[in-house]
Write a protein that holds these residues in place. Structure first.
Motif, short mmCIF file in Angstrom:
data_model
loop_
_atom_site.label_atom_id
_atom_site.label_comp_id
_atom_site.label_asym_id
_atom_site.label_seq_id
_atom_site.Cartn_x
_atom_site.Cartn_y
_atom_site.Cartn_z
N ALA A 1 -3.58 8.98 9.33
CA ALA A 1 -3.89 7.78 8.23
C ALA A 1 -5.28 7.97 7.73
CB ALA A 1 -3.44 6.41 8.90
N CYS A 2 -6.22 8.39 8.40
CA CYS A 2 -7.77 8.48 8.00
C CYS A 2 -7.52 9.37 6.72
CB CYS A 2 -8.50 8.71 8.82
SG CYS A 2 -10.18 9.40 8.43
N PRO A 3 -8.07 9.16 5.58
CA PRO A 3 -8.07 10.11 4.68
C PRO A 3 -8.85 11.40 4.74
CG PRO A 3 -9.03 8.37 4.06
CD PRO A 3 -8.67 8.09 5.13
N VAL A 4 -9.79 11.50 5.63
CA VAL A 4 -10.69 12.54 5.62
C VAL A 4 -10.34 13.24 7.46
CG1 VAL A 4 -12.42 11.89 4.02
CG2 VAL A 4 -12.55 11.02 6.48
N SER A 5 -9.36 12.95 7.80
CA SER A 5 -9.01 13.55 9.14
C SER A 5 -7.51 14.06 8.93
CB SER A 5 -9.01 12.48 10.11
OG SER A 5 -9.90 11.78 10.27
N ALA A 6 -7.05 14.93 9.82
CA ALA A 6 -5.60 15.50 9.73
C ALA A 6 -5.57 16.22 11.29
CB ALA A 6 -5.62 16.46 8.94
N GLU A 7 -4.13 15.96 11.41
CA GLU A 7 -3.63 16.84 12.57
C GLU A 7 -4.15 18.46 12.48
OE1 GLU A 7 -2.05 15.90 15.25
OE2 GLU A 7 -1.06 13.86 14.67
N ALA A 8 -4.78 18.79 13.63
CA ALA A 8 -5.38 20.23 13.86
C ALA A 8 -6.27 20.46 12.82
CB ALA A 8 -4.13 21.28 13.61
N PHE A 9 -7.21 19.60 12.48
CA PHE A 9 -8.34 19.77 11.53
C PHE A 9 -9.46 19.23 12.28
CE2 PHE A 9 -11.10 17.87 8.18
CZ PHE A 9 -11.60 19.01 8.07
N GLY A 10 -10.39 20.04 12.58
CA GLY A 10 -11.69 19.81 13.61
C GLY A 10 -12.88 19.08 12.91
N GLY A 11 -12.64 19.10 11.55
CA GLY A 11 -13.99 18.71 10.89
C GLY A 11 -13.76 17.24 10.30
N GLY A 12 -13.00 16.40 10.75
CA GLY A 12 -12.63 15.08 10.15
C GLY A 12 -13.33 14.02 10.99
N CYS A 13 -13.08 12.92 10.87
CA CYS A 13 -13.47 11.65 11.57
C CYS A 13 -12.88 11.61 12.94
CB CYS A 13 -13.42 10.46 10.77
SG CYS A 13 -14.47 10.06 9.76
N TYR A 14 -11.51 11.59 12.99
CA TYR A 14 -10.57 11.53 14.07
C TYR A 14 -9.92 12.79 14.54
CZ TYR A 14 -11.35 6.56 13.86
OH TYR A 14 -11.92 5.20 13.85
N ARG A 15 -10.05 13.39 15.47
CA ARG A 15 -9.40 14.38 16.02
C ARG A 15 -8.63 14.19 17.18
NH1 ARG A 15 -15.35 16.07 15.61
NH2 ARG A 15 -14.99 14.57 17.25
#
Lengths: 575, 547
Positions: free
Chosen positions: A512-526
């Motif tokens: 849900a965080c607009p700067v996080s995503a599944e399998a993405f290490g560069g966002g807020c929530y991992r």
């Protein structure tokens, strides 16, 4: 202090006092401050951004309603020339199903009670307002300070008497206007608002896309001093309840999507992918024509006024205005927030001055509440019709029945027979006030309209631009890492604390965080798996560095959520 | 090139810098740099308003009316008032009255002039009079407490002599701190200007308190002091409030000392360091004067004061000479206030005291040839000044410095499958080089990974490379399991040779790597380590990369 007497004297124990402190320099705060200053109320405005507008995002249309007691250009006379983008006089909704689309002209609902409507970009708009506000409030002995974050309420014997800040000493005031936005820390400190239920919120994400003014005029067929708004609904969004928008600015477009946060969370949908779904849809290619340069990616939480507009937005000396009070009207294609914030700001000022004249400033809150009601603001924000129909129309059984009906041949025949009626329904503020917030009205009805009434989207001929490699797949929006990379800033100390790192409690934030995503290490929530004594645990970790302060995780994850200190954190250039 | 590049400065410290520039062309160039660079509105406003001020001054000189020549009838009342305010010559003002009476004969204009004459003459008459009669505060306000009544220096001290600019020279670990050197340089400049302007040679006095500071006294002279007064005592090894304050205050009032013949220093300047801030407040309070803390500039100038608390008579203005002007930022640099410390009738406010933010003034070059006098201060220090004992102290770690190594091995979230082993493999590779260090991406430091205790200490922000960490430019940068977000890139893309190891051939880092090894770092790193240990050169790694 100008001499050694004062410099040498001990600081007085009492905190600095102003008649009014306004927290937040958006349209609500600016309106309140201007109206207060015009009544000679000594007013101090505190803004946490490096510049007013640097923290602020909106879809981008501001209305002046004929019925409203205050409008932004009434309070700030040159507003439209100096601070807005384009007048928007055309308003359409596109109902999409696969490659079929049915477009309705929403002219009537757009112009209903509308004096004018302009597209805006908030950095430019709010920083312009802030300059005016500083001039006005300085006359009263106050002024506007940026890079000051108000972090809570100052209380004495349990009573609210002022505000406390990260950067400067506490300040006492007879009136505190909390215009600190959707994630208002003051409203929460006072116990007036909470972050508990995803059901109460929308989340919007937006891309500001570069486009030469002449190209805008040409592709949207508008005058240099005209503009258009387009809404999108139907099956573009993987069944997530919500819709999209596109507004023309002077030399750019604001393109975004807005979804119910509960639906977004339940579907584990990625907001940036949904936005990309709209951006790359063949329907948008008619305007983008294979060209795409994203200036800025942004996001914000949007209160659903039908559910959370506070009927009594005050406590003691504290008055809430705008998003802080949940005053954001989103009813189908009626999307109005900033105008209500302006009205509320004006009414809050009015209430304070009247209460003071009557000799009891502490009555300002009650007076403000009454004015919101009597001026019709509350009825727009929380229509009685919706309250009456919600229980029935948001009931699942009724929904399924509705879906079944509209999917039947009989339903389709009805739609065909009533094509004009459907368009009229979309144009009725009365009906829109009772639109239920279900998948049925957001997805099923528009999709069905497109399936039955729609025509195939005209594919643009590629013949004359075959040398452009991007053309093959339409436009290619930047990936999340690049979007975050373009929004680099110093966030200071982490301002969000993850209280429960288990995936069950806080995993929803990863998507849900607009700067996080599944399998993405560069966002807020991992999303991470850790091995402890041979057992694998699924947890989330948090890095607040890329945070754009939308507040989504405060609702969907278990956090202790605060804003960064003044001048720190994300700085939107467009907004 | 401009002397001050605004893009290299924070807004808060640009204010005084910009206002010190007098060349409009230079300001225009600075404005241009700012526009091309960070384009901060407050900075542009600051520079623009300085340009406007200078232009107004330049234009104003031409347009200024000469009160001796002007026909008052040509001026509006407001213009007239502005002109009159700057005239100090009473004869000229009387002449102006005549001309106004002959012309328009406006009551408003005549009142303006009469008020001005009264203001000037009132001041002059005061010099002949005794001024207001002095009533001690205890008699004037018998109903109030007078906690300072027994202090010799609060009331009744007036018209004493004050000389010299004193500078507190703080020491840390046996060295003068930079902030004190900066102030010595500025003090030299101020007192040289003072001598030119007032014809009085007054000195810069360096004050040193500590253990074994006599040598540093010589150094203080090299940095600009005329005389260094020091007090050595092994008990003064570390800063302690009581003895330091007592010694400093005693130096200021050491009427026995032969080298001085004045009451107290004219100016006292301290560095606004942790200790300097404490000492400045204590000393200035002990001397019954004021303090402007955290100043961002200093200059000496006269000041026209109309406050009756200072002039003694309401309505009069009086010019005070040799006033230390002490500008300081308020509201986080949003506004500047200039603090003045001014005598009043029957009470002096000296020394005029300031503490100065470190870094405000340029660090001067020492001149070892400079001559000056070193004076040892003589005072017995009673034991009860040392009741506070320093039992333990610690210096903050300076942290891990990743710059200056030949090779950096940096690990990213690719170690996530087995974080401990990932760090071990990284350390093995570091060990294979002569001069290498381990770096980490922000993603690793902020992750919830659980590390075994023997590698846990490596996981700290001190090893972070990138925008919010360190910026490195080694000869060889090995990035393993790092995707290459722009925040990481800015910390390493000036490296000579970049070697990336990543499973994802689409990873951004590929775009700015010299060598890209597609593969699992858990397999690639051990082979790299083996290759280095065998061949010991980058060429050996190329063999791996070509695999």
């Amino acid at each position: 202090m100008t001499d050694a007497d004062a410099a040498g004297a001990a600081e007085t124990a009492d905190h600095e006092h102003y008649e009014a402190v306004v927290v937040g320099a958006g349209p609500g705060g600016a309106a309140a401050a201007a109206a207060l200053a015009r009544q000679d109320v000594e007013t101090l405005v505190l803004e946490r951004g490096v510049d007013a507008g640097s923290k602020n995002v909106s879809g981008g249309l501001i209305y002046a309603e004929e019925s409203a007691p205050y409008t932004i250009d009434g309070l700030f006379p040159d507003f439209r020339e100096a601070a807005s983008e384009r007048p928007v006089d055309e308003y359409y909704i596109h109902n999409v199903a696969g490659d079929r689309v049915k477009t309705f002209d929403l002219d009537r609902v757009h112009h209903h009670d509308t004096d004018w409507c302009d597209s805006v970009l908030r950095r430019r708009m709010d920083s312009w307002l802030a300059e005016r506000v500083h001039e006005l409030t300085r006359e009263t002995g106050g002024g506007l300070l940026t890079e000051v974050r108000v972090n809570g309420l100052l209380r004495e014997n349990g009573e609210i008497v002022g505000v406390t800040c990260d950067e400067i000493d506490p300040i006492r005031a007879d009136l505190i206007v909390a215009a600190d936005g959707v994630n208002s820390e003051l409203a929460r400190d006072a116990g007036l608002m909470d972050w508990d239920d995803p059901d109460d919120w929308f989340q919007g994400v937006k891309a500001v896309v570069d486009m030469d003014p002449d190209v805008v005029n040409d592709r949207f067929d508008v005058d240099p001093d005209g503009g258009a708004a387009h809404l999108f609904s139907g099956d573009l969004f993987e069944g997530v309840r919500g819709g999209g928008f596109l507004y023309t600015n002077e030399d750019s477009l604001s393109i975004g999507t807005v979804f119910h946060l509960d639906s977004l969370t339940a579907e584990r949908a990625e907001p940036h992918e949904l936005l990309d779904g709209l951006l790359t849809h063949p329907l948008l290619d008619r305007w983008l024509q294979g060209e795409y340069e994203e200036r800025e990616y942004s996001a914000k939480l949007v209160p659903d006024s039908k559910k959370v507009a506070h009927p009594s937005p005050h406590r003691g000396r504290l008055l809430l205005v705008g998003d802080a009070a949940g005053q954001m009207q989103a009813q189908g294609p009626i999307i109005k927030g900033m105008n209500h914030a302006v009205t509320a700001g004006g009414l809050a000022a009015e209430a304070f001055v009247e209460a003071r004249t009557r000799g009891d400033a502490s009555k300002a809150g009650e007076l403000y509440e009454r004015k919101l009601r009597e001026e019709g603001v509350m009825e727009k924000l929380r229509p009685r019709r919706y309250r009456a129909s919600r229980a029935v129309s948001e009931n699942d059984a009724v929904n399924r029945l509705g879906s079944a009906l509209i999917d039947s041949p009989l339903g389709a025949a009805g739609l065909r027979a009533a094509e004009g009626l459907a368009e009229r329904a979309f144009n009725s503020p009365l009906l829109l006030g009772m639109v239920p917030d279900t998948r049925f009205s957001y997805v099923t009805v528009p999709s069905r309209i497109a399936e039955v009434l729609g025509e195939p989207i005209e594919e643009r001929s590629y013949a004359d631009s075959s040398d452009d490699a991007d053309d093959e797949d339409g436009v290619r929006p930047p990936d999340l890492a690049d979007r975050i990379g373009d929004l680099t800033y110093d966030v200071g100390d982490p301002h969000i604390e993850l209280l429960d790192e288990s995936y069950e409690a806080s995993g929803a934030a990863v998507t849900a965080c607009p700067v996080s995503a599944e399998a993405f290490g560069g966002g807020c929530y991992r999303d991470e798996r850790i091995q402890t004594n041979g057992e694998e645990k699924r947890v989330v970790s948090l890095d607040t560095q890329p945070c754009i302060e939308c507040g989504t995780c405060a609702v969907v994850a278990d956090t202790e959520w605060e804003h960064p200190s003044g001048g720190k954190g994300v700085e939107f250039k467009e907004g | 090139m401009v002397e001050i590049d605004p893009t290299e400065h924070e807004i808060a410290d640009l204010g005084p810098k910009v206002n010190g520039v007098d060349d409009i062309e230079e300001l225009e160039a600075m404005l241009e740099l700012e526009r091309e660079g960070p384009d901060r509105d407050p900075v542009k406003t600051l520079i623009e308003s300085r340009i406007e001020t200078l232009e107004a001054e330049a234009g104003g000189d031409e347009a200024a009316v000469d009160p001796a020549e002007v026909d008052p009838a040509e001026l509006s009342l407001a213009e007239f008032a502005n002109m009159v305010r700057d005239v100090d010559d009473v004869d000229l003002l009387r002449d102006l009255i005549e001309r106004e009476r002959d012309g328009e004969d406006r009551d408003g204009a005549i009142t303006q002039i009469e008020n001005r004459i009264e203001a000037i003459e009132g001041t002059e008459q005061d010099e002949d009079d005794e001024g207001p009669e002095y009533v001690p505060p205890e008699e004037k306000h018998p109903d109030l407490d007078h906690p300072t009544a027994d202090k010799t220096y609060v009331e009744g001290v007036s018209g004493e002599t004050y000389r010299d600019m004193w500078v507190y020279c703080e020491t840390q670990r046996g060295e003068l701190v930079d902030a004190s050197k900066e102030i010595l340089g500025k003090a030299r400049e101020l007192m040289d200007g003072y001598a030119d302007r007032y014809g009085d040679e007054e000195d810069v006095i360096a004050v040193l308190i500590g253990d074994d500071v006599a040598d540093l006294a010589e150094e203080a002279i090299a940095y600009g002091a005329d005389r260094a007064v020091y007090h050595d005592d092994e008990r003064l090894d570390r800063f302690r409030h009581k003895p330091y304050t007592e010694i400093y205050a005693h130096m200021c009032r050491d009427f026995e000392a032969t080298w001085r013949d004045y009451h107290e220093p004219r100016y006292n300047v301290f560095p606004a360091t942790h200790n300097g801030r404490d000492l400045s407040a204590l000393v200035q309070a002990e001397l019954d004067s004021g303090l402007a803390s955290d100043c961002s500039d200093l200059y000496i100038e006269e000041a026209m004061i109309s406050n009756p608390a200072k002039t003694g008579t309401p309505g009069d203005s009086e010019e005070f000479e040799r006033v230390l002007h002490m500008p300081r930022p308020d509201f986080s640099g949003f506004e500047y206030s200039t603090i003045l410390c001014i005598d009043k009738p029957h009470r002096d406010f000296h020394p005029q005291g300031a503490s100065v933010i470190p870094g405000t003034f340029d660090l001067p070059d020492p001149d070892p040839e400079r001559e000056g006098e070193v004076v040892e201060h003589d005072l017995d220090l009673p034991d009860d000044w040392f009741q506070v004992e320093v039992v333990e102290y610690d210096r903050l770690e300076e942290g891990v410095d990743l710059t200056g190594h030949d090779v950096i091995v940096a690990l990213g979230r690719g170690i996530g499958d087995d974080p401990t082993e990932g760090i071990e493999l990284g350390l093995d590779l570091v060990g294979a080089f002569d001069d290498a260090a381990l770096g980490l991406s922000r993603g690793v430091i902020t992750a919830s990974y659980e590390f075994a205790s023997h590698v846990e200490d490596y996981i700290s922000e001190e090893r972070q490379i990138g925008e919010s960490g360190q910026v490195v430019e080694p000869e060889v940068y090995i990035a393993a399991g790092i995707s290459g977000a722009v925040q990481h890139k800015v910390g390493m893309d000036e490296s000579d040779t970049i070697i990336a190891v990543n499973e994802d051939p689409e990873a951004d880092i590929r775009g700015f790597s010299d060598y890209f090894v597609e593969g699992d770092l858990f397999e690639v790193l051990p082979r790299l380590t083996a290759a280095i240990e065998e061949g010991g050169s980058v060429a050996a790694m190329e063999g791996v990369a070509d695999d």
